[in-house]
Design a protein around this motif. Sequence first.
Motif, PDB file in Angstrom:
ATOM      1  N   GLY A  18       3.443 -17.490 -46.667  1.00 40.46           N
ATOM      2  CA  GLY A  18       3.145 -18.895 -46.397  1.00 40.46           C
ATOM      3  C   GLY A  18       2.835 -19.132 -44.926  1.00 40.46           C
ATOM      4  N   ARG A  19       3.593 -18.483 -44.056  1.00 34.92           N
ATOM      5  CA  ARG A  19       3.324 -18.619 -42.618  1.00 34.92           C
ATOM      6  C   ARG A  19       1.965 -18.013 -42.260  1.00 34.92           C
ATOM      7  NH1 ARG A  19       8.576 -16.598 -42.053  1.00 34.92           N
ATOM      8  NH2 ARG A  19       7.871 -14.931 -40.691  1.00 34.92           N
ATOM      9  N   ALA A  20       1.621 -16.897 -42.900  1.00 34.86           N
ATOM     10  CA  ALA A  20       0.317 -16.277 -42.645  1.00 34.86           C
ATOM     11  C   ALA A  20      -0.807 -17.194 -43.130  1.00 34.86           C
ATOM     12  CB  ALA A  20       0.228 -14.912 -43.320  1.00 34.86           C
ATOM     13  N   PHE A  21      -0.639 -17.822 -44.291  1.00 34.29           N
ATOM     14  CA  PHE A  21      -1.643 -18.761 -44.811  1.00 34.29           C
ATOM     15  C   PHE A  21      -1.891 -19.892 -43.820  1.00 34.29           C
ATOM     16  CE2 PHE A  21      -1.848 -17.448 -49.340  1.00 34.29           C
ATOM     17  CZ  PHE A  21      -3.178 -17.742 -49.579  1.00 34.29           C
ATOM     18  N   ASP A  22      -0.839 -20.347 -43.186  1.00 31.67           N
ATOM     19  CA  ASP A  22      -0.941 -21.479 -42.259  1.00 31.67           C
ATOM     20  C   ASP A  22      -1.237 -21.045 -40.821  1.00 31.67           C
ATOM     21  OD1 ASP A  22      -0.371 -23.228 -44.310  1.00 31.67           O
ATOM     22  OD2 ASP A  22       1.780 -23.258 -43.902  1.00 31.67           O
ATOM     23  N   GLY A  23      -1.340 -19.747 -40.589  1.00 30.09           N
ATOM     24  CA  GLY A  23      -1.448 -19.239 -39.225  1.00 30.09           C
ATOM     25  C   GLY A  23      -2.852 -19.244 -38.653  1.00 30.09           C
ATOM     26  N   LYS A  24      -2.888 -19.103 -37.350  1.00 29.67           N
ATOM     27  CA  LYS A  24      -4.148 -19.100 -36.606  1.00 29.67           C
ATOM     28  C   LYS A  24      -4.998 -17.873 -36.904  1.00 29.67           C
ATOM     29  CE  LYS A  24      -2.373 -21.838 -32.794  1.00 29.67           C
ATOM     30  NZ  LYS A  24      -2.067 -21.874 -31.366  1.00 29.67           N
ATOM     31  N   SER A  25      -4.372 -16.736 -37.149  1.00 24.75           N
ATOM     32  CA  SER A  25      -5.115 -15.502 -37.378  1.00 24.75           C
ATOM     33  C   SER A  25      -5.989 -15.613 -38.621  1.00 24.75           C
ATOM     34  CB  SER A  25      -4.149 -14.325 -37.510  1.00 24.75           C
ATOM     35  OG  SER A  25      -4.853 -13.135 -37.737  1.00 24.75           O
TER      36      SER A  25
END
Length: 163
Positions: free
Chosen positions: A92-99
């Motif tokens: 979930g954090r990766a989905f919402d992340g800048k990368s």
Amino acid sequence: MDDIERASQEIFRVFMAEHWVRFYFAMENEGVVFLDVPAEAIEALKGTEAALAEFVAGVNGQPIDMESSRRAVGEFVFRTMEGGSYPTGLVGRAFDGKSLALMLKLFSVWLSGHEEMLDAEVLPLLEWERLFTAWRQDPAVARFAANLAAAGNPATPASGAIH
């Protein structure tokens, strides 16, 4: 590379596979758009990318629109990565992340600039990935990506600026 960066790259590949499938294999029948991926395309993908072949097989034959595409990617990613490859909450954090946002923005620019080439013949998904990776290594694209990363989310540059 940390776990969020690795997860972002894996998630991006699912997004790329979903777009590849829609680009080449979306068909319309009586006003409904659905995916019609030939079995040999899925088998070829299975030989090199079993997880992505599983995703493609799962969406094959299904009606498709923007919402169902997003849902299919999200469901697949969370089912196959969350709590398995990555600790709970990290996907979930990766989905919402800048990368991931940066990769998706760059992919959109790449698609816009290369649509004619991609449309000339059905290229394998791995060829899309190879072409996109090579494009990202161009110094002008690297500068554009660095500017995007530093600025947040500016508008896409005018056509011809990076391709």
